[in-house]
Design a protein around this motif. Structure first.
Motif, PDB file in Angstrom:
ATOM      1  N   UNK A 482      60.639 102.396  16.059  1.00 50.82           N
ATOM      2  CA  UNK A 482      59.306 102.414  16.641  1.00 50.82           C
ATOM      3  C   UNK A 482      58.889 101.126  17.301  1.00 50.82           C
ATOM      4  N   UNK A 483      59.778 100.138  17.439  1.00 51.91           N
ATOM      5  CA  UNK A 483      59.423  98.888  18.102  1.00 51.91           C
ATOM      6  C   UNK A 483      59.228  99.135  19.591  1.00 51.91           C
ATOM      7  N   UNK A 484      58.420  98.268  20.232  1.00 52.97           N
ATOM      8  CA  UNK A 484      58.134  98.437  21.651  1.00 52.97           C
ATOM      9  C   UNK A 484      58.961  97.536  22.541  1.00 52.97           C
ATOM     10  N   UNK A 485      59.300  96.334  22.065  1.00 54.73           N
ATOM     11  CA  UNK A 485      60.135  95.441  22.867  1.00 54.73           C
ATOM     12  C   UNK A 485      60.798  94.423  21.966  1.00 54.73           C
ATOM     13  N   UNK A 486      61.876  93.872  22.452  1.00 56.73           N
ATOM     14  CA  UNK A 486      62.637  92.909  21.657  1.00 56.73           C
ATOM     15  C   UNK A 486      61.835  91.648  21.403  1.00 56.73           C
ATOM     16  N   UNK A 487      61.072  91.209  22.398  1.00 56.83           N
ATOM     17  CA  UNK A 487      60.312  89.981  22.250  1.00 56.83           C
ATOM     18  C   UNK A 487      59.192  90.132  21.224  1.00 56.83           C
ATOM     19  N   UNK A 488      58.476  91.247  21.270  1.00 61.41           N
ATOM     20  CA  UNK A 488      57.342  91.425  20.381  1.00 61.41           C
ATOM     21  C   UNK A 488      57.768  91.566  18.931  1.00 61.41           C
ATOM     22  N   UNK A 496      58.337 101.117   7.845  1.00 64.20           N
ATOM     23  CA  UNK A 496      58.627 102.079   6.783  1.00 64.20           C
ATOM     24  C   UNK A 496      57.749 103.325   6.867  1.00 64.20           C
ATOM     25  N   UNK A 497      56.775 103.347   7.803  1.00 65.77           N
ATOM     26  CA  UNK A 497      55.877 104.497   7.891  1.00 65.77           C
ATOM     27  C   UNK A 497      56.494 105.593   8.736  1.00 65.77           C
ATOM     28  N   UNK A 498      57.684 106.034   8.322  1.00 64.18           N
ATOM     29  CA  UNK A 498      58.391 107.081   9.034  1.00 64.18           C
ATOM     30  C   UNK A 498      58.634 108.238   8.080  1.00 64.18           C
ATOM     31  N   UNK A 499      58.765 109.408   8.603  1.00 64.30           N
ATOM     32  CA  UNK A 499      59.007 110.604   7.801  1.00 64.30           C
ATOM     33  C   UNK A 499      60.387 111.146   8.126  1.00 64.30           C
ATOM     34  N   UNK A 500      61.263 111.149   7.129  1.00 63.16           N
ATOM     35  CA  UNK A 500      62.621 111.689   7.297  1.00 63.16           C
ATOM     36  C   UNK A 500      63.358 111.021   8.444  1.00 63.16           C
TER      37      UNK A 500
END
Length: 659
Positions: A482-488, A496-500
């Motif tokens: 779920x990250x948006x960019x490598x720099x950020x 950890x707020x993911x489901x399966x």
């Protein structure tokens, strides 16, 4: 088991061995007695009571210049854990030397292999509360559905259901020597000093083991006999969960295993110890997990320390120093937990657990080590501890870095194919990617020696551009999390707020957006076309999956015709088909990629799965796929002037059976 051997280092504080005490009775010491031969001008001070003694009166005849820490007989009797230590040699030689038994040098008194057992009696030891599980429940399903799985040791009291293979309980140490070879060299540990005893073969060990206890000169054990490639290996198969998780089993190319190839051989160990044997505190190399099965009528007592950051830090301070000889590690940590295993028991020890082992009676054990994708961060932390405590490479996990490259390469290809992974695996892949990026930085900016070593660890048969692969893996793992960019998100842990293990769905637009990344620029597609989903439903005559072991093989052969006109059972099959086509121009022409995914859900009518005489409902799930109730096929095709090599279609299959 295959533990890391710690290189013992000594305190830098040294005393002069030839100082005389400032006393009016210059020629008398507490140990002076008539008839003592030797020069009385050399003195030594007890490090406990600070009293000076003639070395000729109180010593054991060895060279005084070698002594680092020394205790008199009275202080030794007062506290048996005190032992004499020697100075670190001023320079090292490449010649092979016999390891010194410091305990045996103590004033002519034989060392006591049971001294730590006496220490334990006065220490607070907690009984364990670890789970006792059935063998059939120890599988990937447990790991995927239980957040606490593989975080604490578990005990399986009956091996039934583990789907492992072991020799019969009548198998003996003499049989081990017969199967592996009487002339096979074996590393034997002297329990009193926890050091190697050179010159042993399996035949000599079998004779020692089978001798009367009263005739054994010392207490010894064998904890590092790896049996891969021997006749005995054909009689041992690790538990199903181990085989499903083991990095070597899953990711090391099968064409590069076996005779004539160098690969990590750590999964099949035979451990043998006589009564009163003690294996001191250790963490198995690279923090690897362990399976441990007691074969003979025996008993093993494990002492565990949880691998918290504080406990691992305490272990690092203790390991490789003089504290090993005179400090109980349990005094430096929060708690010590005791587990007792009996014949037929199997235990699985997760990543990084610090443990010591006592065998009250003669024992024969089979076990092995394995790395996995559910706690890579702790595995790498143990690697750092091994480096900090100067564990020789001989006693580290073999070919560890090369194995990590194989693992990273496979996961990168899976991420490219839109495979989904649980949050724990994504967290581990984040740690693995950071490690591989650090290896890449060593290739790019390290010393010449570091560059050469880092490059030698890269498997050129799979990884062509190691720095690019490592950075692309890091980027794709963060994107999947779920990250948006490598720099950020640089240095930020996986969410950890993911489901399966669900990840953000990529759209054609996101594939063409030119996001600037620090170390990696992904190659986009000019167009991504997702065709409409096709679905249908049909009823077929087919028998349900059998309840016996190995039924999965029949169902994983995708092209096998499962229907049969004579079958009475009927199943409803719901089938969906998704196709994605991607195209882009290249310098030499065009690349086109086709991804096809087929899912099937098989549901039998009520009553068709009830075994005769069993009124209970039955639910069967596949081992290979966490998506219960689905059957998948993924294949990629390339067409055009430039066509990349594509492996055969990968097929996974699953089913849901409800009655």
């Amino acid at each position: 088991m295959a533990r890391s051997r710690r290189r013992v280092t000594r305190s830098a504080t040294q005393k002069s061995p030839e100082r005389s005490p400032s006393s009016s009775h210059e020629d008398v010491c507490p140990s002076c007695r008539e008839g003592v031969q030797g020069e009385k001008s050399s003195w030594i001070r007890c490090d406990a009571c600070k009293i000076w003694f003639h070395w000729a009166c109180a010593g054991n005849g060895s060279e005084l210049e070698l002594i680092n820490k020394w205790f008199c007989g009275s202080c030794m009797a007062e506290k048996p854990s005190r032992v004499m230590t020697l100075k670190v040699p001023a320079r090292k030689s490449s010649r092979k030397r016999t390891q010194l038994d410091y305990a045996n040098l103590n004033a002519g008194v034989e060392s006591d292999p049971s001294r730590w057992l006496r220490v334990i009696q006065s220490k607070p030891i907690k009984d364990d509360s670890f789970r006792r599980m059935k063998g059939a429940d120890v599988g990937l399903e447990w790991l995927e559905n239980d957040e606490t799985a593989m975080r604490e040791p578990i005990v399986v009291e009956n091996p039934e259901g583990l789907r492992m293979k072991m020799p019969s309980p009548e198998f003996s140490v003499q049989d081990v020597a017969d199967e592996v070879g009487h002339e096979t060299p074996v590393e034997v540990i002297d329990v009193a000093s926890q050091s190697n005893s050179p010159g042993w073969t399996l035949g000599r060990w079998a004779d020692y083991y089978n001798s009367e206890p009263s005739k054994r000169d010392k207490i010894r054990n064998v904890i590092s006999l790896e049996i891969s490639g021997t006749k005995l290996a054909d009689q041992v198969l690790p538990p199903r969960l181990v085989r499903e998780l083991d990095w070597v089993e899953k990711f090391w190319p099968s064409t590069r295993k076996g005779k004539g190839h160098a690969y990590p051989k750590v999964q099949l160990y035979c451990l043998m110890g006589v009564a009163s044997a003690w294996t001191d505190w250790h963490v198995d190399f690279a923090g690897s997990s362990v399976y441990y099965h007691i074969l003979r009528d025996a008993r093993s007592v494990f002492y565990f320390i949880r691998p918290t950051p504080a406990n691992l830090q305490a272990y690092e301070r203790w390991s490789g120093t003089e504290m090993q000889s005179n400090v109980w590690l349990g005094d430096m940590v929060d708690e010590v937990v005791k587990v007792t295993l009996h014949a037929g028991n199997t235990m699985i020890i997760p990543t990084g657990w610090i443990h010591a082992v006592h065998t009250p009676v003669d024992s024969l054990v089979f076990g092995g080590n394995f790395l996995h994708s559910y706690n890579v961060a702790t595995q790498l932390k143990v690697i750092d501890i091994e480096k900090a405590t100067h564990v020789p490479k001989k006693f580290r996990f073999p070919l560890f870095v090369k194995l990590c490259w194989y693992v990273g390469d496979k996961y990168l290809r899976d991420l490219k194919s839109k495979e989904e992974f649980p949050p724990r695996v994504l967290e581990s892949l984040e740690a693995l990617a950071r490690f591989l990026v650090s290896e890449s930085q060593a290739m790019e900016r390290g010393t010449e020696v570091a560059k050469r070593e880092a490059k030698e660890n890269v498997p050129s048969d799979r990884v062509k551009d190691a720095p690019a692969m490592a950075r692309e893996l890091r980027w794709r793992v963060r994107l999947a999390a779920g990250a948006t960019s490598d720099d950020e998100d640089l240095g930020r842990p996986v969410r950890k707020n993911m489901v399966n293990g669900h990840k953000r769905k990529r759209s054609p637009a996101s594939a063409t957006v030119g996001i600037q990344f620090r170390n990696f620029q992904p190659k986009g597609w000019d167009m991504v076309n997702e065709l409409p989903r096709e679905s249908d439903e049909r009823i077929v005559n087919v028998h349900p999956p059998k309840t016996a072991d190995m039924w999965e093989r029949e169902w994983t052969e995708w092209n096998k015709e499962l229907e049969g006109e004579e079958q009475e059972e009927q199943a409803t099959v719901e089938k969906t088909r998704d196709v994605i086509i991607k195209v882009r121009k290249t310098e030499d022409g065009v690349e086109r990629q086709r991804i096809e995914r087929v899912m099937e859900k098989w549901v039998w009518k009520a009553g068709s799965l009830k075994p005769e005489g069993d009124p209970k409902d039955v639910e069967m799930k596949p081992i290979e796929d966490e998506l219960v109730g689905s059957e998948q096929v993924t294949k990629e095709e390339g067409e055009g002037a430039e066509v990349p090599a594509v492996s055969p279609p990968e097929t996974t299959q699953a089913m849901e059976v409800t009655v």
